[in-house]
Design an enzyme around this catalytic site. Structure first.
Site, short mmCIF file in Angstrom:
data_model
loop_
_atom_site.label_atom_id
_atom_site.label_comp_id
_atom_site.label_asym_id
_atom_site.label_seq_id
_atom_site.Cartn_x
_atom_site.Cartn_y
_atom_site.Cartn_z
N ASP A 165 3.71 1.12 -51.94
CA ASP A 165 4.01 2.66 -52.26
C ASP A 165 3.14 3.49 -51.06
O ASP A 165 1.96 3.58 -51.51
CB ASP A 165 4.04 3.17 -53.31
CG ASP A 165 4.97 2.41 -54.93
OD1 ASP A 165 5.47 1.51 -54.77
OD2 ASP A 165 4.94 3.36 -55.90
N LYS A 228 10.16 8.36 -53.03
CA LYS A 228 9.16 8.75 -54.62
C LYS A 228 8.83 10.28 -54.60
O LYS A 228 9.04 10.26 -53.11
CB LYS A 228 8.17 7.59 -54.41
CG LYS A 228 7.31 8.10 -55.91
CD LYS A 228 6.84 6.61 -55.33
CE LYS A 228 5.07 7.04 -56.70
NZ LYS A 228 4.10 6.05 -56.78
N LYS A 264 12.01 6.72 -56.95
CA LYS A 264 10.92 6.98 -57.87
C LYS A 264 10.95 8.53 -58.35
O LYS A 264 9.89 8.49 -57.64
CB LYS A 264 10.31 5.83 -57.36
CG LYS A 264 9.44 5.71 -58.41
CD LYS A 264 7.83 5.00 -58.18
CE LYS A 264 6.39 5.01 -58.82
NZ LYS A 264 6.10 3.88 -58.33
O1 LIG Z 1 3.26 6.42 -59.73
C1 LIG Z 1 2.45 7.12 -60.06
C2 LIG Z 1 2.17 8.55 -60.77
O2 LIG Z 1 0.42 8.54 -60.31
C3 LIG Z 1 2.00 8.04 -62.75
O3 LIG Z 1 1.52 9.58 -62.87
P1 LIG Z 1 1.05 9.83 -64.13
O4 LIG Z 1 -0.09 9.50 -64.71
O5 LIG Z 1 1.40 11.92 -64.52
O6 LIG Z 1 1.99 9.38 -65.41
#
Ligand SMILES: O=C[C@H](O)COP(=O)(O)O
Length: 328
Positions: A165, A228, A264
């Site tokens: 990513d 994403k 994503k």
């Molecule tokens: O890519 C994933 C995110 O960093 C996750 O975010 P979150 O902790 O708000 O679910």
């Protein structure tokens, strides 16, 4: 009797081909528009849609689990936390629930960690078939020296990450330097080799939905396998208007090139009902193909816990405390 719809719960079967990218088409980029008020109106209607109930809801929640990039991206991550997260990735819901639902063997889509934790995660997931995704390129700001950002990708691939990513340089979008964004994305994709690349746009920092649409398009032209929304660290992360904008860019790209690119949403998606909304949106806007892990993931650190609570409620009629569904 807990009969679940096989069309919504079946596990992935065929991986679709990667996005080969195409030459940068600046005329197409310039022509991209985003009607912000129309997009916001449409997004506002989504929240009010009638929700699915009972066994249909359970089936969709199981589907959502298979689409989660189960994530820990904290400065205080330890090997122990990552190992616990990986155990959860292998066994996302209590065995008795999966057995009752006839869904033994269900896993999440991937585990997403910082580079330093890639080897630990790869070891912990050995034999499970669950890929490790690494956030890379100076995540979350993407402002470390360029050659180091490229080198970081190579290191994570060497450590066993099958998905990378990357974060884009927001300034290229904010200054309309599409050539620079395209070149950067092409180089990052090349550095990934066989690993699939997700381009994090950090949409909360891109100022307008038109910028979001144009950045989505340029990253797809440069070969992003997924686009994403967010790192989870911006002040505003995944939203429905941003999602509609990006999903429609994916649709336009497919219409023009025949290539399917994944989506994503990430950051702040923590409730089962939000996950259901996103799945309905994907189905409405792009169709069933985008309900498989090779074309859709939730980037989420705590969503799984809420889904597990809802499934437990479906099976027992009771809610348990949220802390009974700890992630790491
Ligand atoms: O890519 C994933 C995110 O960093 C996750 O975010 P979150 O902790 O708000 O679910």
């Amino acid at each position: 009797m807990h009969t679940l719809s096989p069309s919504t719960t079946q596990l992935p079967q065929v991986a679709h081909p990667r996005n080969p990218g195409m030459p940068l088409d600046l005329d197409w980029v310039a022509a991209v528009q985003a009607n912000t008020s129309a997009i916001e109106r449409r997004a506002a209607t989504l929240g009010g849609r009638r929700s699915v109930k009972k066994e249909f809801q359970a089936a969709w929640l199981l589907k959502a689990i298979s689409l989660i990039d189960l994530t820990t991206l904290s400065g205080d991550d330890t090997a122990g936390r990552v190992q616990r997260l990986c155990a959860k990735a292998r066994q996302p819901v209590s065995p008795w629930m999966l057995e009752k639902l006839g869904m033994e063997g269900l896993t999440v889509g991937a585990v997403c960690v910082y580079h330093d934790m890639v080897e630990t995660a790869v070891r912990a997931l050995e034999g499970s078939g669950i890929p490790v995704a690494a956030v890379s390129t100076g995540f979350p700001a993407g402002l470390s020296p360029y050659h180091l950002r490229i080198a970081e990708i190579g290191e994570s691939v060497k450590a066993g990450a099958q998905e990378i990513d990357i974060v884009i340089s927001r300034r290229h979008v904010l200054t309309g330097n599409w050539q620079a964004l395209y070149d950067e994305m092409c180089e990052m994709r090349a550095a990934c080799g066989a690993a699939h690349v997700k381009a994090i746009l950090a949409t909360g920092e891109l100022a307008t939905l038109r910028n979001v649409a144009r950045a989505s398009l340029v990253c797809m032209m440069a070969g992003a396998d997924f686009i994403k929304t967010s790192t989870g660290k911006e002040a505003v992360n995944a939203t429905l208007p941003v999602s509609l904008t990006m999903i429609r860019a994916i649709r336009d790209y497919q219409d023009r090139t025949g290539v399917k690119v994944g989506y994503k949403p990430a950051g702040g998606i923590a409730k089962a009902k939000d996950a259901l909304l996103y799945l309905a949106l994907m189905k409405d806007e792009l169709g069933h193909a985008w309900l498989q892990p090779d074309l859709f993931r939730f980037g989420a650190s705590s969503l799984l816990g809420d889904i597990e609570r809802q499934l437990e409620h479906y099976l027992t009629g009771h809610y348990s405390a949220a802390n009974r569904h700890a992630m790491g």
